[in-house]
Write a protein that holds these residues in place. Structure first.
Motif, PDB file in Angstrom:
ATOM      1  N   THR A   8       0.839  -1.209   0.000  1.00  0.00           N
ATOM      2  CA  THR A   8       0.000   0.000   0.000  1.00  0.00           C
ATOM      3  C   THR A   8       0.870   1.253   0.000  1.00  0.00           C
ATOM      4  O   THR A   8       0.565   2.211   0.721  1.00  0.00           O
ATOM      5  N   SER A   9       1.917   1.280  -0.791  1.00  0.00           N
ATOM      6  CA  SER A   9       2.855   2.401  -0.692  1.00  0.00           C
ATOM      7  C   SER A   9       2.370   3.668  -1.375  1.00  0.00           C
ATOM      8  O   SER A   9       2.810   4.761  -1.030  1.00  0.00           O
ATOM      9  N   CYS A  10       1.466   3.538  -2.357  1.00  0.00           N
ATOM     10  CA  CYS A  10       1.034   4.725  -3.089  1.00  0.00           C
ATOM     11  C   CYS A  10      -0.443   4.626  -3.476  1.00  0.00           C
ATOM     12  O   CYS A  10      -1.303   4.793  -2.632  1.00  0.00           O
ATOM     13  N   ASP A  11      -0.713   4.329  -4.738  1.00  0.00           N
ATOM     14  CA  ASP A  11      -2.094   4.375  -5.218  1.00  0.00           C
ATOM     15  C   ASP A  11      -2.605   3.035  -5.733  1.00  0.00           C
ATOM     16  O   ASP A  11      -3.564   2.979  -6.483  1.00  0.00           O
ATOM     17  N   GLU A  12      -1.961   1.952  -5.306  1.00  0.00           N
ATOM     18  CA  GLU A  12      -2.445   0.620  -5.650  1.00  0.00           C
ATOM     19  C   GLU A  12      -2.444  -0.253  -4.410  1.00  0.00           C
ATOM     20  O   GLU A  12      -1.457  -0.292  -3.671  1.00  0.00           O
ATOM     21  N   THR A  13      -3.551  -0.941  -4.183  1.00  0.00           N
ATOM     22  CA  THR A  13      -3.671  -1.836  -3.045  1.00  0.00           C
ATOM     23  C   THR A  13      -3.452  -3.254  -3.555  1.00  0.00           C
ATOM     24  O   THR A  13      -4.235  -3.754  -4.367  1.00  0.00           O
ATOM     25  N   GLY A  14      -2.375  -3.879  -3.104  1.00  0.00           N
ATOM     26  CA  GLY A  14      -2.042  -5.217  -3.584  1.00  0.00           C
ATOM     27  C   GLY A  14      -1.922  -6.206  -2.445  1.00  0.00           C
ATOM     28  O   GLY A  14      -1.355  -5.902  -1.396  1.00  0.00           O
ATOM     29  N   VAL A  15      -2.454  -7.414  -2.663  1.00  0.00           N
ATOM     30  CA  VAL A  15      -2.377  -8.488  -1.672  1.00  0.00           C
ATOM     31  C   VAL A  15      -2.051  -9.782  -2.410  1.00  0.00           C
ATOM     32  O   VAL A  15      -2.575 -10.027  -3.508  1.00  0.00           O
ATOM     33  N   ALA A  16      -1.202 -10.606  -1.829  1.00  0.00           N
ATOM     34  CA  ALA A  16      -0.850 -11.877  -2.461  1.00  0.00           C
ATOM     35  C   ALA A  16      -0.521 -12.915  -1.400  1.00  0.00           C
ATOM     36  O   ALA A  16      -0.205 -12.584  -0.256  1.00  0.00           O
ATOM     37  N   VAL A  17      -0.588 -14.171  -1.817  1.00  0.00           N
ATOM     38  CA  VAL A  17      -0.172 -15.290  -0.969  1.00  0.00           C
ATOM     39  C   VAL A  17       0.888 -16.074  -1.725  1.00  0.00           C
ATOM     40  O   VAL A  17       0.676 -16.475  -2.878  1.00  0.00           O
ATOM     41  N   TYR A  18       2.029 -16.265  -1.070  1.00  0.00           N
ATOM     42  CA  TYR A  18       3.151 -16.965  -1.695  1.00  0.00           C
ATOM     43  C   TYR A  18       3.574 -18.127  -0.808  1.00  0.00           C
ATOM     44  O   TYR A  18       3.603 -18.012   0.418  1.00  0.00           O
ATOM     45  N   HIS A  19       3.899 -19.264  -1.457  1.00  0.00           N
ATOM     46  CA  HIS A  19       4.390 -20.431  -0.720  1.00  0.00           C
ATOM     47  C   HIS A  19       5.820 -20.712  -1.135  1.00  0.00           C
ATOM     48  O   HIS A  19       6.172 -20.633  -2.321  1.00  0.00           O
ATOM     49  N   ALA A  20       6.659 -21.045  -0.174  1.00  0.00           N
ATOM     50  CA  ALA A  20       8.089 -21.201  -0.427  1.00  0.00           C
ATOM     51  C   ALA A  20       8.389 -22.237  -1.505  1.00  0.00           C
ATOM     52  O   ALA A  20       9.365 -22.096  -2.244  1.00  0.00           O
ATOM     53  N   LYS A  21       7.589 -23.272  -1.621  1.00  0.00           N
ATOM     54  CA  LYS A  21       7.831 -24.320  -2.615  1.00  0.00           C
ATOM     55  C   LYS A  21       6.820 -24.307  -3.755  1.00  0.00           C
ATOM     56  O   LYS A  21       7.171 -24.596  -4.901  1.00  0.00           O
ATOM     57  N   ARG A  22       5.576 -23.960  -3.466  1.00  0.00           N
ATOM     58  CA  ARG A  22       4.524 -23.995  -4.490  1.00  0.00           C
ATOM     59  C   ARG A  22       4.477 -22.712  -5.316  1.00  0.00           C
ATOM     60  O   ARG A  22       3.843 -22.672  -6.366  1.00  0.00           O
ATOM     61  N   GLY A  23       5.153 -21.665  -4.841  1.00  0.00           N
ATOM     62  CA  GLY A  23       5.169 -20.415  -5.579  1.00  0.00           C
ATOM     63  C   GLY A  23       3.967 -19.532  -5.273  1.00  0.00           C
ATOM     64  O   GLY A  23       3.350 -19.633  -4.210  1.00  0.00           O
ATOM     65  N   LEU A  24       3.635 -18.676  -6.225  1.00  0.00           N
ATOM     66  CA  LEU A  24       2.546 -17.720  -6.038  1.00  0.00           C
ATOM     67  C   LEU A  24       1.198 -18.428  -6.144  1.00  0.00           C
ATOM     68  O   LEU A  24       0.888 -19.043  -7.161  1.00  0.00           O
ATOM     69  N   LEU A  25       0.400 -18.307  -5.104  1.00  0.00           N
ATOM     70  CA  LEU A  25      -0.888 -19.002  -5.057  1.00  0.00           C
ATOM     71  C   LEU A  25      -2.049 -18.082  -5.388  1.00  0.00           C
ATOM     72  O   LEU A  25      -3.066 -18.539  -5.922  1.00  0.00           O
ATOM     73  N   ALA A  26      -1.931 -16.809  -5.077  1.00  0.00           N
ATOM     74  CA  ALA A  26      -3.015 -15.869  -5.347  1.00  0.00           C
ATOM     75  C   ALA A  26      -2.487 -14.449  -5.268  1.00  0.00           C
ATOM     76  O   ALA A  26      -1.569 -14.164  -4.489  1.00  0.00           O
ATOM     77  N   HIS A  27      -3.049 -13.574  -6.071  1.00  0.00           N
ATOM     78  CA  HIS A  27      -2.733 -12.154  -5.929  1.00  0.00           C
ATOM     79  C   HIS A  27      -3.916 -11.330  -6.418  1.00  0.00           C
ATOM     80  O   HIS A  27      -4.559 -11.667  -7.407  1.00  0.00           O
ATOM     81  N   THR A  28      -4.207 -10.271  -5.692  1.00  0.00           N
ATOM     82  CA  THR A  28      -5.301  -9.373  -6.026  1.00  0.00           C
ATOM     83  C   THR A  28      -4.775  -7.947  -6.004  1.00  0.00           C
ATOM     84  O   THR A  28      -3.840  -7.626  -5.266  1.00  0.00           O
ATOM     85  N   LEU A  29      -5.369  -7.099  -6.825  1.00  0.00           N
ATOM     86  CA  LEU A  29      -4.881  -5.723  -6.946  1.00  0.00           C
ATOM     87  C   LEU A  29      -6.038  -4.798  -7.261  1.00  0.00           C
ATOM     88  O   LEU A  29      -6.908  -5.117  -8.078  1.00  0.00           O
ATOM     89  N   PHE A  30      -6.025  -3.643  -6.608  1.00  0.00           N
ATOM     90  CA  PHE A  30      -6.979  -2.589  -6.944  1.00  0.00           C
ATOM     91  C   PHE A  30      -6.206  -1.312  -7.218  1.00  0.00           C
ATOM     92  O   PHE A  30      -5.412  -0.863  -6.393  1.00  0.00           O
ATOM     93  N   SER A  31      -6.426  -0.730  -8.398  1.00  0.00           N
ATOM     94  CA  SER A  31      -5.754   0.507  -8.783  1.00  0.00           C
ATOM     95  C   SER A  31      -6.667   1.700  -8.542  1.00  0.00           C
ATOM     96  O   SER A  31      -7.867   1.651  -8.840  1.00  0.00           O
ATOM     97  N   GLN A  32      -6.087   2.778  -8.037  1.00  0.00           N
ATOM     98  CA  GLN A  32      -6.845   3.991  -7.747  1.00  0.00           C
ATOM     99  C   GLN A  32      -6.776   5.009  -8.882  1.00  0.00           C
ATOM    100  O   GLN A  32      -7.080   6.186  -8.670  1.00  0.00           O
ATOM    101  N   VAL A  33      -6.426   4.585 -10.087  1.00  0.00           N
ATOM    102  CA  VAL A  33      -6.232   5.513 -11.201  1.00  0.00           C
ATOM    103  C   VAL A  33      -7.456   6.395 -11.419  1.00  0.00           C
ATOM    104  O   VAL A  33      -7.353   7.624 -11.565  1.00  0.00           O
ATOM    105  N   GLU A  34      -8.633   5.805 -11.457  1.00  0.00           N
ATOM    106  CA  GLU A  34      -9.849   6.590 -11.698  1.00  0.00           C
ATOM    107  C   GLU A  34     -10.098   7.594 -10.583  1.00  0.00           C
ATOM    108  O   GLU A  34     -10.569   8.711 -10.830  1.00  0.00           O
ATOM    109  N   LEU A  35      -9.776   7.216  -9.356  1.00  0.00           N
ATOM    110  CA  LEU A  35      -9.987   8.096  -8.208  1.00  0.00           C
ATOM    111  C   LEU A  35      -9.169   9.374  -8.326  1.00  0.00           C
ATOM    112  O   LEU A  35      -9.644  10.475  -8.027  1.00  0.00           O
ATOM    113  N   HIS A  36      -7.923   9.247  -8.794  1.00  0.00           N
ATOM    114  CA  HIS A  36      -7.003  10.387  -8.841  1.00  0.00           C
ATOM    115  C   HIS A  36      -7.005  11.111 -10.181  1.00  0.00           C
ATOM    116  O   HIS A  36      -6.391  12.186 -10.296  1.00  0.00           O
TER     117      HIS A  36
END
Length: 336
Positions: A8-36
């Protein structure tokens, strides 16, 4: 190890789940471009409030997509900086609270370290060491990367970052927000060789950048035209080629000075098609390899934070209960 990553450093809200062996399991993102968009740039207070609204629903979505419950999470990683202090506080507070409630460790991740390591999420990740080009709206840096947390700054922008120069120049040309991608699209319609822009600081030794003068050159060049759509397209092409050529020249110097044969390009501007094309050509000429994150991981995202956090947690890093938010955080101060 399952790690929840929060960005959440700027204008995008990002969340993900990563597993050390299985890799990236899920990621979601919301961009605030329209808001700004109506303000022509990011409004920090609005960004913070929107992170508050979106973060928890995105965490629930990522957990559901990964088919995990909170009892299966082994650690929480969050962006602690650099960035907008209000936006950082939202992510840091939620991440630290979840870690405390779930009785798991939390780790504060440097935002630019996340970008540096984003190409390691790809199927054929580069080995250490490599030269990294970090090119975004807030940063343009060349970094020698010998391992996680082992970074040496080789050069950086002395004024505007490349992405910032793109956005400001687009605004001068009336292209709206976000300006960088709009300028790049317009440049594709431009005629080659009509205008010649300088390549700043390439006529002197060193690996630092300077892009602020290109905005002035754009303004002067546009003033000498009729301001038609084609005029703007031609100027956009000349501007983009000047920025990209400057970056390529400095990357070539960095590879030669370090003797390394691996180049990583990351950050929002690394999604630019001309940059990717020119860096691929450079790598071919230098008998080197070049590595990019997929376009969706060039901009801010939770996947890169989850990955960086997982690597640090596996190495034994455990942070205190302090909620850490550092709007200014030099990359060189990051610990191995």
């Amino acid at each position: 190890m399952y790690v929840l990553g929060i960005e959440t450093s700027c204008d995008e809200t990002g969340v993900a789940v990563y597993h050390a062996k299985r890799g990236l399991l899920a990621h979601t993102l919301f961009s605030q471009v329209e808001l700004h968009a109506e303000y022509g740039g990011v409004v920090p207070e609005l960004a913070s409030r929107d992170h508050i609204r979106k973060l928890v629903p995105l965490i629930k979505q990522a957990m559901a997509d990964a088919q995990l419950t909170s009892s299966q999470i082994n650690g929480v990683a969050y962006t602690a900086g650099p960035g907008l202090i209000g936006a950082l506080m939202v992510g840091a507070s939620v991440a630290r609270s979840l870690a405390w409630a779930w009785d798991v460790p939390a780790v504060a991740v440097h935002h630019m370290e996340g970008h540096l390591l984003a190409p390691l999420l790809e199927p054929n990740p580069p080995d250490f060491p490599f030269v990294a080009l970090l090119v975004s709206g807030g940063h343009t840096q060349l970094v020698r990367v010998d391992g996680i947390g082992r970074y040496r700054l080789l050069g950086e922008s002395l004024d505007d970052a490349a992405g910032e120069a793109f956005d400001k120049t687009a605004k001068l040309m009336g292209l709206g927000y976000p300006g960088g991608p709009a300028l790049a699209r317009l440049a594709e319609e431009g005629l080659a060789d009509r205008f010649e822009f300088p390549r700043p600081m390439t006529d002197r030794p060193g690996l630092d950048f300077s892009f602020s003068g290109l905005k002035t050159h754009t303004l002067v060049t546009l003033a000498g035209t009729d301001g038609t759509h084609q005029d703007k397209a031609d100027v956009a092409r000349a501007f983009q080629e000047a920025v990209v050529d400057t970056i390529v020249i400095k990357c070539r110097r960095a590879l030669r000075e370090t003797g390394l044969k691996r180049l990583v390009a990351a950050g929002g501007v690394s999604a630019n098609r001309l940059i990717r094309k020119k860096l691929a050509e450079l790598a071919s000429r230098e008998s080197a390899s070049v590595h990019f994150p997929r376009p969706e991981f060039c901009t801010d995202n939770g996947a890169m934070i989850a990955y960086a956090g997982c690597r640090r947690l596996l190495a034994g890093q455990r942070d205190s209960l302090e909620i850490l938010a550092l709007p200014r955080w030099p990359l060189e101060s990051v610990t191995p």
